[in-house]
Write an enzyme that holds these catalytic residues in place. Structure first.
Site, PDB file in Angstrom:
ATOM      1  CG  ASP A 169     -21.548  27.463-142.270  1.00 26.83           C
ATOM      2  OD1 ASP A 169     -20.525  27.548-141.440  1.00 26.83           O
ATOM      3  OD2 ASP A 169     -22.337  26.617-141.709  1.00 26.83           O
ATOM      4  CE  LYS A 212     -22.601  23.108-142.705  1.00 30.18           C
ATOM      5  NZ  LYS A 212     -23.176  22.459-141.622  1.00 30.18           N
TER       6      LYS A 212
END
Ligand code: ATP
Length: 348
Positions: free
Chosen positions: A191, A38
């Site tokens: 996350d 990401k």
């Protein structure tokens, strides 16, 4: 969530031997999951909470740099899959990520596997507990191939945890859907739930509350990476000394994503943690500025750094930027976003 996982195991255990043997024999004994890294397109630190965590507003998007997790049953697949035998499943883990990646129980991929084992009754809680174990204890091998840089602000460990959950859910036929996997994922790190789904998300709170946001694409990036990691807690510690919480809002980034406007997105990229990463890593600010001087639409530190992502007009432009600025980094890649979430392949 827990109930559902336990129920599944009970349903397995009442299944007739013949049915279960046939079903297990047909299933795949080797599963491979590619999972993307990401980048943070926006990160604002709102302040420090009483529990020591920071309140954040962040926009994350998956980008096409991938780790791969391969899981495999060893020791005869129909035997391995039998519910009674599965209770003694061992775990064997390996990776090619070098010294920075733990190879013990602290690795997030192993933690993910242990969590799924615990919730689905696969494997013994204590590996030394062999009461009633068959002669040959079955094993699941988990192999991790790392391309996402380590401690680089690209959620590599979280991505590996997500990929392991997805892969073992398939291999062991746990039957959890992605939402249920996300609930488990939240126990592993802020996350990880995002990495189970991928795409683009707005994260608030300490990063744990996420909502998918609409994003057109693709966007083309140059990703400048360093072999020398930055520790996330250290970056936050320095932020508390040299940075200031802001009230900056992510609206401009959200609008640019909705319309797929690369120029507007380049202008709106923002990360409050940059000041801390620049303090800890002299030379990083100059590297970001070099991208801008060469005509990038925008450039920003991803997460807690030290990775810098620079936005280009198209893939060709990204390659030109990589050529022009690449020597400031240990590794440079061209990648597009948003990348599809974990991609599952049954290998046999
Ligand atoms: P984030 O962007 O979520 O802050 P990051 O990219 O900065 O994450 P990671 O690559 O996830 O950081 O690594 C942080 C630390 O986690 C590493 O220094 C390492 O000790 C540990 N770790 C545990 N499991 C893994 C894994 N599978 N891959 C990489 N690091 C791992």
């Amino acid at each position: 969530m827990r109930e559902r996982a336990v129920l599944h195991v009970e349903r397995d255990s009442v299944e007739s031997d013949r049915t279960s043997q046939r079903r297990y024999a047909e299933a795949s004994a080797r599963v491979r999951v590619r999972v993307p890294a990401k980048v943070n397109l926006f990160l604002a630190v709102r302040g420090l909470r009483d529990d020591g965590y920071h309140e954040l507003v962040s926009i994350m998007q998956t980008v096409g740099i991938h780790d791969t997790v391969t899981v495999e049953l060893e020791g005869g697949e129909s035997t391995c899959r039998h519910p009674a035998v599965r209770r003694f499943m061992e775990l064997r883990f390996s990776h090619d990520g070098g010294d920075g990646v733990p190879d013990d129980e602290s690795n997030l991929a192993v933690r993910a596997a242990r969590l799924l084992m615990q919730r689905t009754g696969t494997g013994t809680a204590d590996p030394r507990d062999r009461d009633g174990a068959p002669d040959a204890v079955p094993a699941t091998r988990v192999e991790l191939a790392k391309r996402i840089p380590v401690a680089a602000g690209m959620a590599g460990g979280s991505a590996d945890a997500a990929a392991t959950l997805v892969a073992l859910n398939r291999l062991w036929e746990c039957g959890l859907d992605r939402d249920e996997l996300r609930v488990l994922a939240a126990e592993l790190g802020a996350d990880v739930p995002f990495c189970v789904t991928g795409g683009t998300a707005l994260a608030t709170g300490t990063g744990t509350a996420t909502a998918q946001v609409l994003a057109r694409g693709p966007f083309h990036w140059v990703v400048g990476m360093s072999d020398d990691p930055l520790s996330t807690p250290e970056v936050y510690r320095v932020f508390d000394e040299v940075g200031r919480p802001t009230e900056r809002e992510p609206d401009a980034v959200l609008q640019a994503l909705r319309t797929g406007d690369s120029e507007a997105l380049g202008d709106a990229l923002h990360n409050d943690l940059e000041v801390a990463a620049f303090t800890l890593r002299p030379g990083l600010e100059a590297a970001r500025d070099a991208f801008l001087a060469e005509g990038a639409l925008g450039a920003v530190v991803s997460g807690s750094g030290p990775t810098i992502v620079a936005l280009a007009e198209n893939e060709r432009h990204a390659r030109d930027l990589a050529d022009a600025v690449g020597d400031r980094f240990d590794r440079v890649e061209v990648a597009s976003s948003p990348a599809a979430g974990p991609d599952v392949a049954d290998l046999r």
